[in-house]
Write a protein that holds these residues in place. Structure first.
Motif, PDB file in Angstrom:
ATOM      1  N   ARG A   1      -3.058 -18.445  -0.145  1.00 53.63           N
ATOM      2  CA  ARG A   1      -3.538 -17.158  -0.634  1.00 53.63           C
ATOM      3  C   ARG A   1      -3.141 -16.083   0.368  1.00 53.63           C
ATOM      4  NH1 ARG A   1      -5.011 -21.408  -3.878  1.00 53.63           N
ATOM      5  NH2 ARG A   1      -6.713 -20.865  -5.313  1.00 53.63           N
ATOM      6  N   SER A   2      -2.905 -14.882  -0.142  1.00 59.27           N
ATOM      7  CA  SER A   2      -2.489 -13.792   0.742  1.00 59.27           C
ATOM      8  C   SER A   2      -3.497 -12.652   0.679  1.00 59.27           C
ATOM      9  CB  SER A   2      -1.100 -13.291   0.349  1.00 59.27           C
ATOM     10  OG  SER A   2      -1.091 -12.827  -0.983  1.00 59.27           O
ATOM     11  N   PHE A   3      -3.712 -12.019   1.825  1.00 56.38           N
ATOM     12  CA  PHE A   3      -4.613 -10.868   1.926  1.00 56.38           C
ATOM     13  C   PHE A   3      -3.943  -9.794   2.760  1.00 56.38           C
ATOM     14  CE2 PHE A   3      -7.365 -14.487   1.211  1.00 56.38           C
ATOM     15  CZ  PHE A   3      -8.295 -14.017   0.294  1.00 56.38           C
ATOM     16  N   SER A   4      -3.948  -8.570   2.252  1.00 57.35           N
ATOM     17  CA  SER A   4      -3.446  -7.453   3.047  1.00 57.35           C
ATOM     18  C   SER A   4      -4.293  -7.329   4.308  1.00 57.35           C
ATOM     19  CB  SER A   4      -3.531  -6.146   2.250  1.00 57.35           C
ATOM     20  OG  SER A   4      -2.676  -6.179   1.135  1.00 57.35           O
ATOM     21  N   ILE A   5      -3.628  -7.238   5.448  1.00 62.54           N
ATOM     22  CA  ILE A   5      -4.359  -7.086   6.701  1.00 62.54           C
ATOM     23  C   ILE A   5      -4.972  -5.684   6.742  1.00 62.54           C
ATOM     24  CG2 ILE A   5      -4.134  -7.037   9.220  1.00 62.54           C
ATOM     25  CD1 ILE A   5      -1.841  -9.081   8.885  1.00 62.54           C
ATOM     26  N   SER A   6      -6.247  -5.616   7.102  1.00 63.22           N
ATOM     27  CA  SER A   6      -6.947  -4.330   7.055  1.00 63.22           C
ATOM     28  C   SER A   6      -7.289  -3.801   8.444  1.00 63.22           C
ATOM     29  CB  SER A   6      -8.227  -4.453   6.220  1.00 63.22           C
ATOM     30  OG  SER A   6      -9.133  -5.341   6.841  1.00 63.22           O
ATOM     31  N   SER A   7      -6.561  -4.249   9.454  1.00 61.67           N
ATOM     32  CA  SER A   7      -6.796  -3.769  10.818  1.00 61.67           C
ATOM     33  C   SER A   7      -5.459  -3.567  11.513  1.00 61.67           C
ATOM     34  CB  SER A   7      -7.636  -4.779  11.600  1.00 61.67           C
ATOM     35  OG  SER A   7      -6.981  -6.047  11.642  1.00 61.67           O
ATOM     36  N   SER A   8      -5.482  -2.851  12.644  1.00 60.53           N
ATOM     37  CA  SER A   8      -4.292  -2.646  13.460  1.00 60.53           C
ATOM     38  C   SER A   8      -4.475  -3.329  14.810  1.00 60.53           C
ATOM     39  CB  SER A   8      -4.052  -1.144  13.669  1.00 60.53           C
ATOM     40  OG  SER A   8      -3.116  -0.935  14.717  1.00 60.53           O
ATOM     41  N   LEU A   9      -3.421  -3.977  15.277  1.00 59.18           N
ATOM     42  CA  LEU A   9      -3.475  -4.583  16.611  1.00 59.18           C
ATOM     43  C   LEU A   9      -3.674  -3.531  17.697  1.00 59.18           C
ATOM     44  CD1 LEU A   9      -0.746  -7.408  16.709  1.00 59.18           C
ATOM     45  CD2 LEU A   9      -3.192  -7.658  17.150  1.00 59.18           C
ATOM     46  N   LEU A  10      -3.210  -2.322  17.431  1.00 57.25           N
ATOM     47  CA  LEU A  10      -3.377  -1.248  18.423  1.00 57.25           C
ATOM     48  C   LEU A  10      -4.842  -0.850  18.553  1.00 57.25           C
ATOM     49  CD1 LEU A  10      -0.313   1.023  17.528  1.00 57.25           C
ATOM     50  CD2 LEU A  10      -0.478  -0.729  19.304  1.00 57.25           C
ATOM     51  N   ALA A  11      -5.582  -0.946  17.450  1.00 56.85           N
ATOM     52  CA  ALA A  11      -7.006  -0.599  17.477  1.00 56.85           C
ATOM     53  C   ALA A  11      -7.881  -1.811  17.790  1.00 56.85           C
ATOM     54  CB  ALA A  11      -7.424   0.002  16.137  1.00 56.85           C
ATOM     55  N   HIS A  12      -7.413  -3.007  17.395  1.00 58.23           N
ATOM     56  CA  HIS A  12      -8.189  -4.243  17.585  1.00 58.23           C
ATOM     57  C   HIS A  12      -7.287  -5.324  18.186  1.00 58.23           C
ATOM     58  CE1 HIS A  12     -11.532  -2.647  15.149  1.00 58.23           C
ATOM     59  NE2 HIS A  12     -10.590  -2.144  14.373  1.00 58.23           N
TER      60      HIS A  12
ATOM     61  N   GLY B   1      -5.830   4.049  -2.600  1.00 64.50           N
ATOM     62  CA  GLY B   1      -6.311   2.672  -2.524  1.00 64.50           C
ATOM     63  C   GLY B   1      -7.724   2.510  -3.020  1.00 64.50           C
ATOM     64  N   PRO B   2      -7.935   2.448  -4.341  1.00 66.84           N
ATOM     65  CA  PRO B   2      -9.284   2.182  -4.844  1.00 66.84           C
ATOM     66  C   PRO B   2      -9.697   0.734  -4.581  1.00 66.84           C
ATOM     67  CG  PRO B   2      -7.711   2.294  -6.659  1.00 66.84           C
ATOM     68  CD  PRO B   2      -6.959   2.649  -5.416  1.00 66.84           C
ATOM     69  N   GLY B   3     -10.991   0.512  -4.406  1.00 66.20           N
ATOM     70  CA  GLY B   3     -11.496  -0.842  -4.188  1.00 66.20           C
ATOM     71  C   GLY B   3     -10.888  -1.487  -2.955  1.00 66.20           C
ATOM     72  N   THR B   4     -10.637  -2.788  -3.046  1.00 65.69           N
ATOM     73  CA  THR B   4     -10.044  -3.502  -1.904  1.00 65.69           C
ATOM     74  C   THR B   4      -8.577  -3.124  -1.699  1.00 65.69           C
ATOM     75  OG1 THR B   4      -9.612  -5.402  -3.342  1.00 65.69           O
ATOM     76  CG2 THR B   4     -11.625  -5.463  -2.008  1.00 65.69           C
ATOM     77  N   GLY B   5      -8.023  -2.306  -2.612  1.00 67.51           N
ATOM     78  CA  GLY B   5      -6.677  -1.772  -2.397  1.00 67.51           C
ATOM     79  C   GLY B   5      -6.586  -0.907  -1.152  1.00 67.51           C
ATOM     80  N   VAL B   6      -7.738  -0.516  -0.605  1.00 66.91           N
ATOM     81  CA  VAL B   6      -7.747   0.327   0.597  1.00 66.91           C
ATOM     82  C   VAL B   6      -7.398  -0.479   1.852  1.00 66.91           C
ATOM     83  CG1 VAL B   6     -10.173   0.035   1.342  1.00 66.91           C
ATOM     84  CG2 VAL B   6      -9.029   2.259   1.603  1.00 66.91           C
ATOM     85  N   ALA B   7      -7.407  -1.807   1.770  1.00 64.98           N
ATOM     86  CA  ALA B   7      -7.232  -2.650   2.963  1.00 64.98           C
ATOM     87  C   ALA B   7      -5.985  -2.316   3.779  1.00 64.98           C
ATOM     88  CB  ALA B   7      -7.242  -4.125   2.564  1.00 64.98           C
TER      89      ALA B   7
ATOM     90  N   ILE C   1       0.584   3.313  -3.231  1.00 63.68           N
ATOM     91  CA  ILE C   1      -0.488   2.855  -4.128  1.00 63.68           C
ATOM     92  C   ILE C   1      -0.759   1.386  -3.820  1.00 63.68           C
ATOM     93  CG2 ILE C   1      -1.224   2.489  -6.521  1.00 63.68           C
ATOM     94  CD1 ILE C   1       0.871   4.508  -7.405  1.00 63.68           C
ATOM     95  N   ALA C   2      -2.039   1.000  -3.752  1.00 64.35           N
ATOM     96  CA  ALA C   2      -2.397  -0.414  -3.640  1.00 64.35           C
ATOM     97  C   ALA C   2      -3.665  -0.660  -4.450  1.00 64.35           C
ATOM     98  CB  ALA C   2      -2.604  -0.816  -2.182  1.00 64.35           C
ATOM     99  N   GLY C   3      -3.688  -1.786  -5.160  1.00 67.18           N
ATOM    100  CA  GLY C   3      -4.880  -2.113  -5.941  1.00 67.18           C
ATOM    101  C   GLY C   3      -4.544  -2.890  -7.192  1.00 67.18           C
ATOM    102  N   ASN C   4      -5.493  -2.939  -8.109  1.00 62.71           N
ATOM    103  CA  ASN C   4      -5.344  -3.703  -9.337  1.00 62.71           C
ATOM    104  C   ASN C   4      -4.220  -3.155 -10.209  1.00 62.71           C
ATOM    105  OD1 ASN C   4      -5.998  -4.550 -12.228  1.00 62.71           O
ATOM    106  ND2 ASN C   4      -7.474  -5.739 -11.063  1.00 62.71           N
TER     107      ASN C   4
END
Length: 596
Positions: A381-392, A456-462, A547-550
């Protein structure tokens, strides 16, 4: 003319292509045609020049891209240095597996078909374009396409005199034989060989990342459970940028593992090795430890919680001895029974495990040797990463909507991966998830002066959360986010974080809470309201638009809204606005990442 060996090659990120390829392989065996079935990344494409008969089964990913296990083949096949007659000995057929809700429907299959003809190969029949959106699913196209394929093949390569095809109801031999072994310690099974420490984690060698936090980001009263999950990747040499994707294979639930072993009378603590049956060309799955525990096989490899495909019923029918059960299985696997199969299995989302429980006599007699023929491997399964290595630094975060819904079946349906992830509680002890990272489809501009507009509505914001964190850390301005959800108080993900960044002047935020007023407001409405700003950013400052989302209705509605912005701001016609959008897409300034 004697029949050549049929080569079936498949490329996909899901199990559908493999299942279809193996189905073609079984049909070939019944017709006494020699056959080899391979994933495209396990086949040496340089050997294609010496093949005579090949079926390609392939899907499309992203914006018309080949799937991961097809990319090396794709690069080789599209070399400009290949002679135009290099495949003149090849007769082929291409079967595409797609979803017509995507703009680039079956693009890879169409392009492959065209390229093979450019290289001198001869098509046996038109390219097949299976569609997930059809009421009967992809089989609505696959079935008649395969009938035509075998008609053409048998007419070109008739069976030798005196040879007859096998009956459809005779069982074929399994691909593997299980050899159970005793006196094996668990340590030998659970500790695979370590990967090369210099190589990044991969599907073959994922990194066991410790779960640091698993936080619900929707209100407890909200129907949708959405999690922000953080993993520790210290010591992994994982590198990623905004737009990249985290990959993992989920585990089956302990309840399903226990029920499966009970139904098939398997001891989950026994160990076995696998050996191919005589005449089988199937390689032993490299992902299974040697020797392997039954529990490991059922928990981590066999996709017992998936909705079974028609091939599952076809194989069960050949193995059934109970007359009533066999008759029902034959009916469900026949072309005439597809309405019944859809009603029994596909529409209510009945799992393979539940089907086994519905056919107790067949299940009780099922040989363990057929398990890998019946059940596909659990797919990543794939998930868009929702963080940056520069910030985390040394961390990776994903935003996960937990899938749970009701059908007419008594038990609620659950998403395998999202439910498994939601169950991981670091407060109850250390837990880890084997994962790896791959490049995503979204690419963000390096130019610090290029504004970025993200919808990015919903989890499209990731992926946009990752991009905003990364761009702020790099000192880039011009970050505009359109976020939509149902309710400001229930599912406004990461609200505090956005408000802090807006307050600091790092980003501009426009929100659309669709259910907080009588008339529904969506992100496309906010885009139209901000026409002046967006035209300035796109028309005058060469902004990038994402654009990201459903994939259902949102992307098309957003595109229509953007074209209205072009018409209003630039004074262009509708067709000229479409040309502008096409030009942005070609230049990489318009990108989308959607899913169904």
């Amino acid at each position: 003319m004697s029949s050549p060996t049929l080569l079936v090659l498949y490329g996909s990120q899901t199990g559908t292509a493999q299942d279809t390829a193996e189905r073609i392989g079984r049909q070939a065996q019944r017709r006494r045609v020699g056959v080899r079935v391979h994933a495209l990344d396990t086949y040496n494409v340089a050997n294609l020049i010496s093949e005579s008969l090949v079926v390609f089964v392939c899907s499309t990913t992203g914006q018309g891209d080949p799937p991961d296990n097809m990319k090396n083949f794709w690069r080789f096949l599209f070399r400009k240095s290949l002679p135009t007659a290099s495949l003149c000995r090849l007769e082929y057929a291409v079967l595409g597996l797609g979803d017509s809700s995507y703009a680039k429907f079956n693009f890879v299959a169409k392009k492959l078909h065209k390229r093979l003809q450019q290289l001198g190969a001869s098509a046996l029949l038109p390219v097949g374009l299976a569609d997930d959106q059809h009421d009967l699913g992809p089989d609505a196209v696959i079935d008649p396409w395969l009938v035509l394929f075998w008609q053409k093949t048998v007419s070109l390569y008739p069976l030798p005199a005196g040879t007859t095809p096998l009956d459809d109801q005779d069982p074929l031999p399994p691909r593997y034989v299980f050899h159970f072994v005793d006196d094996i310690t668990e340590k030998l099974v659970e500790q695979p060989l370590p990967p090369d420490s210099h190589a990044p984690p991969s599907s073959a060698h994922p990194f066991p990342a410790r779960v640091l936090s698993n936080q619900r980001v929707t209100d407890p009263s909200h129907f949708q459970d959405v999690r922000l999950i953080e993993f520790d990747i210290t010591g992994s040499n994982i590198q990623y940028v905004a737009g990249d994707v985290m990959m993992m294979r989920p585990f089956n639930s302990p309840e399903d593992v226990a029920q499966f072993c009970q139904l098939l009378r398997l001891d989950p603590d026994r160990y076995f090795t696998l050996a191919p049956t005589d005449g089988s060309t199937a390689p032993v799955p490299a992902r299974l430890p040697r020797p392997c525990a039954v529990r490991y096989l059922v928990e981590r490899y066999l996709d017992v919680a998936a909705v079974p495909r028609r091939s599952f019923f076809e194989l069960l029918a050949t193995l059934a001895t109970d007359e009533l059960e066999r008759g029902k299985l034959v009916e469900l696997s026949s072309p005439q029974g597809q309405d019944d199969l859809h009603s029994y299995c596909t529409r209510p989302r009945r799992t393979a495990l539940e089907v086994l429980a519905d056919f107790p006599h067949t299940t009780a007699e099922l040989s363990v040797n057929y398990l890998l023929d019946l059940f596909p491997e659990i797919q990543p399964r794939s998930f868009s990463i929702s963080s940056s290595l520069l910030a985390h630094p040394k961390r990776i975060q994903i935003l996960v909507a937990v899938v749970k819904y009701k059908t007419r079946l008594h038990k609620a349906r659950k998403g395998l991966c999202s439910s498994w992830l939601a169950s991981l509680d670091p407060a109850q002890g250390e837990v880890s998830v084997p994962l790896w990272v791959k490049k995503g489809g979204l690419k963000f501009p390096q130019d610090p002066d290029s504004p970025v507009i993200m919808v990015g509505p919903g989890t499209g914001v990731a992926p946009f959360r990752a991009a905003i964190q990364e761009r702020i850390a790099q000192g880039k301005t011009g970050n505009v986010l359109f976020f939509g959800c149902r309710s400001e108080s229930k599912d406004f993900y990461c609200r505090t974080e956005w408000e802090e960044k807006v307050q600091a002047g790092h980003m501009t935020l426009f929100t659309a809470f669709s259910r907080d007023q009588e008339d529904k407001i969506y992100v496309q409405h906010r885009i139209k309201e901000q026409a002046k700003l967006l035209w300035d950013l796109v028309g005058n400052r060469n902004a990038f638009f994402y654009i990201a989302g459903n994939a259902k209705q949102m992307p098309a509605a957003v595109c229509d809204a953007l074209k209205e912005v072009f018409q209003q701001g630039g004074g262009v016609t509708e067709s000229q606005a479409q040309e502008m959008l096409n030009g942005m897409e070609k230049a990489g300034r318009f990108q989308s990442e959607t899913w169904s």
